[in-house]
Write an enzyme that holds these catalytic residues in place. Structure first.
Site, PDB file in Angstrom:
ATOM      1  N   LYS A   1      -4.227  -1.050  -6.649  1.00 55.82           N
ATOM      2  CA  LYS A   1      -5.259  -0.354  -5.862  1.00 55.82           C
ATOM      3  C   LYS A   1      -5.166   1.110  -6.250  1.00 55.82           C
ATOM      4  CE  LYS A   1      -6.451   0.628  -1.007  1.00 55.82           C
ATOM      5  NZ  LYS A   1      -6.040   0.336   0.379  1.00 55.82           N
ATOM      6  N   TRP A   2      -6.215   1.602  -6.936  1.00 56.15           N
ATOM      7  CA  TRP A   2      -6.223   2.963  -7.499  1.00 56.15           C
ATOM      8  C   TRP A   2      -6.985   3.866  -6.532  1.00 56.15           C
ATOM      9  CZ3 TRP A   2      -4.935   4.355 -12.859  1.00 56.15           C
ATOM     10  CH2 TRP A   2      -5.263   5.669 -13.189  1.00 56.15           C
ATOM     11  N   ASP A   3      -6.238   4.661  -5.768  1.00 58.57           N
ATOM     12  CA  ASP A   3      -6.859   5.445  -4.695  1.00 58.57           C
ATOM     13  C   ASP A   3      -7.111   6.883  -5.131  1.00 58.57           C
ATOM     14  OD1 ASP A   3      -7.862   5.924  -2.165  1.00 58.57           O
ATOM     15  OD2 ASP A   3      -6.138   5.075  -1.137  1.00 58.57           O
ATOM     16  N   MET A   4      -7.892   7.599  -4.365  1.00 58.30           N
ATOM     17  CA  MET A   4      -8.226   8.997  -4.654  1.00 58.30           C
ATOM     18  C   MET A   4      -8.738   9.584  -3.347  1.00 58.30           C
ATOM     19  SD  MET A   4     -10.971  11.040  -5.288  1.00 58.30           S
ATOM     20  CE  MET A   4     -11.764  12.094  -6.417  1.00 58.30           C
TER      21      MET A   4
ATOM     22  N   ASP B   1       0.849  -1.205   0.000  1.00 54.57           N
ATOM     23  CA  ASP B   1       0.000   0.000   0.000  1.00 54.57           C
ATOM     24  C   ASP B   1       0.879   1.247   0.000  1.00 54.57           C
ATOM     25  OD1 ASP B   1      -2.261   1.916   1.148  1.00 54.57           O
ATOM     26  OD2 ASP B   1      -3.275   0.055   0.611  1.00 54.57           O
TER      27      ASP B   1
ATOM     28  N   ASP C   1     -12.854   2.496   4.703  1.00 55.53           N
ATOM     29  CA  ASP C   1     -11.667   2.454   5.561  1.00 55.53           C
ATOM     30  C   ASP C   1     -12.011   1.884   6.924  1.00 55.53           C
ATOM     31  OD1 ASP C   1      -9.755   3.314   3.822  1.00 55.53           O
ATOM     32  OD2 ASP C   1      -9.823   5.418   4.441  1.00 55.53           O
TER      33      ASP C   1
ATOM     34  N   CYS D   1     -10.563   2.885  -5.033  1.00 55.08           N
ATOM     35  CA  CYS D   1     -10.627   3.243  -3.619  1.00 55.08           C
ATOM     36  C   CYS D   1     -10.713   4.756  -3.562  1.00 55.08           C
ATOM     37  CB  CYS D   1      -9.347   2.755  -2.942  1.00 55.08           C
ATOM     38  SG  CYS D   1      -9.209   3.208  -1.212  1.00 55.08           S
TER      39      CYS D   1
HETATM   40  C1  GLA Z   1      -6.788   5.637   1.826  1.00 56.31           C
HETATM   41  C2  GLA Z   1      -7.269   4.225   1.628  1.00 56.31           C
HETATM   42  C3  GLA Z   1      -6.561   3.294   2.583  1.00 56.31           C
HETATM   43  C4  GLA Z   1      -5.066   3.399   2.383  1.00 56.31           C
HETATM   44  C5  GLA Z   1      -4.624   4.846   2.536  1.00 56.31           C
HETATM   45  C6  GLA Z   1      -3.161   5.021   2.190  1.00 56.31           C
HETATM   46  O1  GLA Z   1      -7.211   6.159   3.016  1.00 56.31           O
HETATM   47  O2  GLA Z   1      -8.658   4.149   1.767  1.00 56.31           O
HETATM   48  O3  GLA Z   1      -6.993   1.968   2.406  1.00 56.31           O
HETATM   49  O4  GLA Z   1      -4.729   2.914   1.113  1.00 56.31           O
HETATM   50  O5  GLA Z   1      -5.368   5.704   1.709  1.00 56.31           O
HETATM   51  O6  GLA Z   1      -2.741   6.321   2.336  1.00 56.31           O
END
Ligand code: GLA
Length: 743
Positions: A484-487, A374, A556, A534
């Site tokens: 895992k493509w986060d935002m 992560d 989360d 995500c």
């Molecule tokens: C977000 C995601 C978490 C994790 C953090 C990392 O909050 O929802 O699962 O990946 O970012 O900074």
């Protein structure tokens, strides 16, 4: 099936589970006469329009007409489908009928995700009707604005809904400013006169409390939900349903609409007079304006209308199957997803190569199939204050780079996956120093930070190309099986440094078009990579992103009891297997609760299963117990991925919706198996009345076995299962039944 009677000016869209009837009145207005149970193969339905006469001496007829494409003027006061300011400065837009056309198949929407023909393991469901699309053209004769409305009945295995979208074209001589361009509008007749008014249902929440079900009576006026955040959001979800107060999971009419879009949206229900209710959904009209020059077109996102004559259960089955089989082209759509371990709650920013390799080794020995690194692996990223944009490995923490790490992780026995947040930029990053104007911003106004970061301006082609470039390099550079493509923040100044003033209000939607281009390019170029979206947990859990990434991190909040509500609510619209869902450690990092492993495992197994804890600090005994649950997750995952999901008891307090507040239960089933999970959030004394749940979908005359007892289908469905919980908080019962041959 599309049945048309040109003489009667009537279009009958006949699905397996609904009929939708359109009619052109004497003034050329398109009316929505009926949306309910199927009416059979007929077009002899013109009498339906006699129901819409205006008896009031004060109101104009348009006030009460079920206008399929309502616009401003002529006595219509509800939510317009289309509103455009013309060269005369007025927003009068009167859309009347021009022509229709039926085309085979379903054309894709330009630049936007949309549903397609059902695709089960690369095959069409054999009894599904081939797709046909009805296109109806309306136009405003004064401005020259043309509205092309598209309707397709989309079906997967006998469950069907109506996909609607619209293309607006300026055929006039002067620019038109679009201020309202919804995707769909539909009518529910008889909002009160049968003695039962309507109720509205939607999914409300916040960070760590996503998609809680709200069900509330609908009075006269407008009930509106929206997101202005540039994301579908934690707070609301692009979905709205109407039902009678008597509707349950298995009984009653439900009319619902979902939007295949990931940005700001609105959904509303307008009840002018307690006689009809108008349901509408589309782009957020507060945040989006679009200047349409002569000759230009604008395509709205697609809306999916689902009617159920058998309660919320059937509605969810339809959404689930259409999203599983008619949305997206990922190779992972119909593949069992690898069981993963994610490093976030295990190590947060203290992650490094050695920890990863040790975790992967231990994970492999426990049956885990994918190790996911992560946040914290790139640039100078040691906390959340820097480096988004600097997508090269931190060699102090990862001396062999991502390539070397992936090789070591693979050697340890698992696949390798990586976290990225490509849409973001930290002010403290090399990228920001090189391109200080690449973020969304409004001139010289303050650039509001969220989690210490700004948002890249994806309305700009060079920014899109930059993301496509670095993601292509990254994915080509190492053996990466999962992304895992986060935002992690919402828009605050959703404007572009390159846009002229007249087009600034287009930026939010142009951003989404840019994002879809980026995702389409990358996911097509790397079809074997599994993508999970995500957004601070489940802040962008929508059908738009599911079209590219078949699963999304649901929240989360990894506490199992909290997840009951989150996952139960999400299941109203989205398939369970699209929810990323992990076992985390106890006490839980978000709420400090200690929950039995069995409950944590059951909740996590009810989605795309994974783990999010430090395997290295567990005892041998704990690892063994965990490995046993990983084994169970593998045993059940095909059923959870493909089976029908049914909600049996709701964790929500809303008395109109649930039988109990201290019981949550659901099941997955197919023709030969049934997996039932029941949860009791709070322990009760041993002499409390036992809970009972009634499994669904059993064959009446078939026998089922749980390994100890044998049950006759009809007896079990009728008498139910009595649940015996362990005497502890957040206890759980798991029952797995298999159809057997009794002879
Ligand atoms: C977000 C995601 C978490 C994790 C953090 C990392 O909050 O929802 O699962 O990946 O970012 O900074």
């Amino acid at each position: 099936m599309i049945l048309i009677s040109p003489d009667q000016r009537l279009f009958h869209l006949l699905g397996k589970t609904f009929s939708y009837v359109l009619y052109i009145d004497d003034e050329g207005r398109l009316l929505d006469l009926y949306w309910k149970d199927p009416l059979g193969e007929t077009t002899d339905l013109a009498y339906l329009c006699s129901q819409y006469t205006c008896s009031s001496s004060f109101d104009q007829p348009a006030t009460r007409l079920p206008l399929e494409a309502p616009s401003v003027g002529g006595g219509y006061y509800g939510t317009p489908l289309v509103q455009a300011i013309g060269p005369d400065g007025t927003d009068m837009t009167q859309l009347t009928y021009d022509s229709y056309q039926v085309v085979e198949g379903k054309p894709a929407l330009e630049g936007l995700p949309s549903l397609h023909e059902s695709d089960r393991f690369g095959q069409r469901f054999k009894d599904d009707a081939p797709l046909q699309t009805l296109k109806i053209t309306l136009s405003d004769k004064t401005t020259g604005l043309k509205a092309l409305l598209s309707y397709t009945i989309v079906e997967a295995g006998g469950r069907d809904g109506l996909a609607k979208s619209m293309v607006l074209t300026n055929q006039g001589p002067a620019p038109l400013l679009l201020t309202h361009m919804d995707s769909a509008c539909a009518y529910i007749p008889d909002a009160a006169s049968s003695g039962e008014s309507l109720e509205v249902v939607h999914l409300k929440g916040a960070w760590a409390r996503e998609r809680n079900i709200v069900r509330t009576p609908l009075g006269q006026g407008t009930y509106r939900i929206d997101s202005k955040r540039g994301a579908s959001s934690h707070e609301e979800n692009p979905f709205l349903a109407l039902c009678r107060p008597s509707a349950t999971e298995v009984y009653g009419s439900v009319w619902s609409a979902g939007l295949i879009y990931s940005g700001s949206f609105e959904a509303a229900c307008y009840v002018p007079d307690a006689v009809t209710a108008q349901l509408s959904i589309g782009l957020n009209s507060d945040t989006t304006r679009w200047l349409l020059e002569p000759g230009q077109s604008f395509t709205t996102p697609e809306a999916l209308l689902v009617y159920s004559g058998r309660g919320f259960g059937q509605m969810s089955h339809t959404f689930h199957d259409l999203f599983r089989h008619c949305l997206g082209h990922s190779r992972w759509q119909h593949k069992e997803r690898p069981i993963l371990i994610n490093s976030w709650e295990a190590a947060y920013f203290t992650i490094n190569e050695e920890k990863c390799v040790q975790m992967a080794k231990t994970a492999a020995s426990m049956g885990i199939e994918l190790f996911v690194l992560d946040d914290g692996w790139f640039g100078a990223r040691n906390d959340d204050t820097s480096s988004l944009g600097d997508w090269y490995p931190n060699l102090q923490k990862f001396p062999h780079g991502i390539k070397g790490l992936a090789e070591r992780v693979n050697k340890a026995g698992t696949l390798f996956g990586l976290w990225v947040e490509p849409e973001m930029i930290s002010p403290n990053s090399d990228l920001c120093r090189a391109h200080p104007d690449w973020c969304l911003h409004a001139g010289d106004r303050k650039r509001t930070l969220g989690r210490n970061q700004l948002i890249l301006d994806l309305s700009r082609t060079e920014v899109q190309d930059y993301i496509i470039g670095f993601m292509t390099d990254l994915l080509s550079s190492a053996s990466i099986s999962y992304i895992k493509w986060d935002m992690n923040r919402n828009m605050t100044e959703p404007f572009s440094g390159t846009q002229v003033p007249q087009h600034q209000m287009e930026t939010q939607h142009r951003y989404m078009l840019g994002l879809y281009r980026v995702l389409d390019t990358i996911t097509s170029a790397f079809p074997d990579v599994l993508f999970e979206s995500c957004s601070g947990g489940g802040g962008r859990f929508d059908a738009g992103l599911l079209a590219y990434m078949p699963q999304a991190w649901a929240s989360d909040d990894t506490d199992a009891r909290e997840r009951l509500k989150i996952q139960y609510g999400t299941s109203l619209v989205y398939p369970c297997y699209s929810m990323g869902s992990h076992i985390s450690s106890v006490p839980n990092h978000q709420v400090n609760r200690v929950t039995p492993l069995k409950t944590r495992a059951a909740v996590a197994m009810s989605g795309s299963f994974g783990l999010e804890l430090n395997l290295l600090t567990m005892t041998e005994e704990e690892r063994k117990e965990m490995a046993a649950w990983i084994g169970k997750a593998k045993e059940y995952r095909r059923l959870i991925m493909e089976g029908d999901f049914d909600r049996l008891a709701s964790p929500f307090d809303d008395k109109t919706y649930t039988a109990s507040t201290n019981l949550c239960a659901w099941q997955f089933s197919n023709d030969s198996e049934l997996l039932l999970m029941a949860f009791r959030p709070q322990a009760e004394p041993s002499n409390a009345m036992p809970y009972r749940v009634y499994p669904r979908g059993l064959e009446d005359d078939a026998y089922y076995s749980d390994g100890t007892h044998t049950y006759l289908g009809r007896a079990l469905a009728g008498a139910g299962l009595v649940l015996t919980f362990d005497p502890t908080d957040t206890a759980c019962v798991i029952v797995y039944l298999k159809k057997i041959n009794k002879d």
